[in-house]
Design an enzyme around this catalytic site. Structure first.
Site, PDB file in Angstrom:
ATOM      1  N   ASP A 228       0.826  -1.207   0.000  1.00 54.53           N
ATOM      2  CA  ASP A 228       0.000   0.000   0.000  1.00 54.53           C
ATOM      3  C   ASP A 228       0.864   1.262   0.000  1.00 54.53           C
ATOM      4  OD1 ASP A 228      -2.274   1.507   0.042  1.00 54.53           O
ATOM      5  OD2 ASP A 228      -2.750   1.131   2.142  1.00 54.53           O
TER       6      ASP A 228
ATOM      7  N   HIS B 265       2.801   3.649  -8.986  1.00 48.51           N
ATOM      8  CA  HIS B 265       2.688   2.215  -9.292  1.00 48.51           C
ATOM      9  C   HIS B 265       3.963   1.704  -9.984  1.00 48.51           C
ATOM     10  CE1 HIS B 265      -1.268   2.200  -7.757  1.00 48.51           C
ATOM     11  NE2 HIS B 265      -1.814   2.884  -8.741  1.00 48.51           N
TER      12      HIS B 265
ATOM     13  N   LEU C  83      11.592 -19.850  -4.879  1.00 49.85           N
ATOM     14  CA  LEU C  83      10.446 -19.102  -4.345  1.00 49.85           C
ATOM     15  C   LEU C  83       9.231 -19.204  -5.278  1.00 49.85           C
ATOM     16  CD1 LEU C  83       9.277 -16.838  -2.427  1.00 49.85           C
ATOM     17  CD2 LEU C  83      10.274 -15.183  -4.012  1.00 49.85           C
TER      18      LEU C  83
END
Ligand code: FPP
Length: 253
Positions: free
Chosen positions: A21, A38, A132
């Site tokens: 956020d 962004h 991962l």
């Protein structure tokens, strides 16, 4: 600053979820367009993915776009979708080099077809990697995920209308609906529940993220805006997690 050396390698979280956020506020503070926030947020995501990969964290779920984010302007939505698509195309080598597997959680039905295709291709290309696993939560909502899971479960129980209406069938199947079967029908049932869920930018909300899976997660809230996050902030979150005593509803020992 928490260095990675400060972490106890024997009790790292297996699965970390992040609510990334603060992109918009980061841009506003710099008098830039939200879209610039962004772009910076995406760069941060790549740094945090690399840091998690280097620590040998098995799973990382990133909250990229929620089922509620469609309320944003068409311009911002289009920008985020474009960013995701471009990222998946351009960064495949990064994922390959680090043996990182890409996965998706969320409703593909509501996503633009080119994004669904890109997610599928990235998923296929990286399927065999044993490093991962990065789960991109895209058109994701925790409630929606549960609804879709329950629908899948009910569909798997479907039989002929005559049998379905019989009292015995209803009773048997009502009893067969339990937590394990709902879980098995969520998007990625093989992925363990998150141990640690992080939210950045000083908000203390879950915002519909991993509602089912996060039942016993440890939560960590950071005031730092997502584009300003660094690997050291991830280490600090993990260090805080390592100080927690997890009881999963049991009493104090
Ligand atoms: C929240 O900031 C962030 C988002 C809505 C997600 C956007 C995320 C990215 C672009 C990173 C994508 C990562 C990958 C790996 C594809 P906000 O706009 O809600 O910030 P604000 O609360 O300050 O307005």
């Amino acid at each position: 600053m928490t260095p990675s050396a400060a972490l106890d390698r024997s009790c790292l979280p297996r699965h970390i979820g992040i609510i990334m956020d603060g992109n918009g506020r980061w841009a506003q503070r710099k008098k830039q367009l939200r879209t610039q926030g962004h772009l910076e947020g995406l760069k941060t995501a790549k740094k945090i993915v690399k840091a998690a990969s280097d620590l040998h964290i098995p799973f990382l779920t990133l909250y990229v776009f929620s089922t509620e984010n469609w309320k944003r302007t068409a311009e911002e939505v289009g920008f985020i979708m474009g960013l995701v698509k471009q990222h998946l195309k351009a960064e495949l080598d990064f994922y390959r080099e680090n043996r990182i597997r890409i996965r998706h959680t969320g409703d593909p039905g509501g996503l633009p077809p080119d994004i669904v295709r890109e997610l599928q291709e990235a998923g296929e290309d990286t399927r065999s990697f044993d490093g991962l696993q990065v789960v991109l939560a895209l058109n994701y909502g925790g409630r929606d995920a549960i609804v879709r899971g329950v629908r899948r479960l009910l569909a798997s129980l479907m039989v002929s209308p005559e049998t379905a209406g019989s009292a015995g069938f209803i009773e048997n199947n009502l009893n067969s609906i339990n937590e394990a079967r709902i879980r098995q029908n969520l998007d990625n049932p093989d992925i363990p529940d998150p141990d640690l869920i992080i939210r950045t930018a000083g908000e203390y909300r879950i915002s519909n993220f991993l509602l089912w899976e996060g039942a016993y997660a440890e939560y960590y809230f950071s005031d730092i805006l997502w584009p300003d996050w660094t690997a050291e902030d991830l280490y600090a979150a993990i260090a805080a997690y390592q100080q927690r005593e997890r009881r999963f509803g049991g009493g104090k020992p």
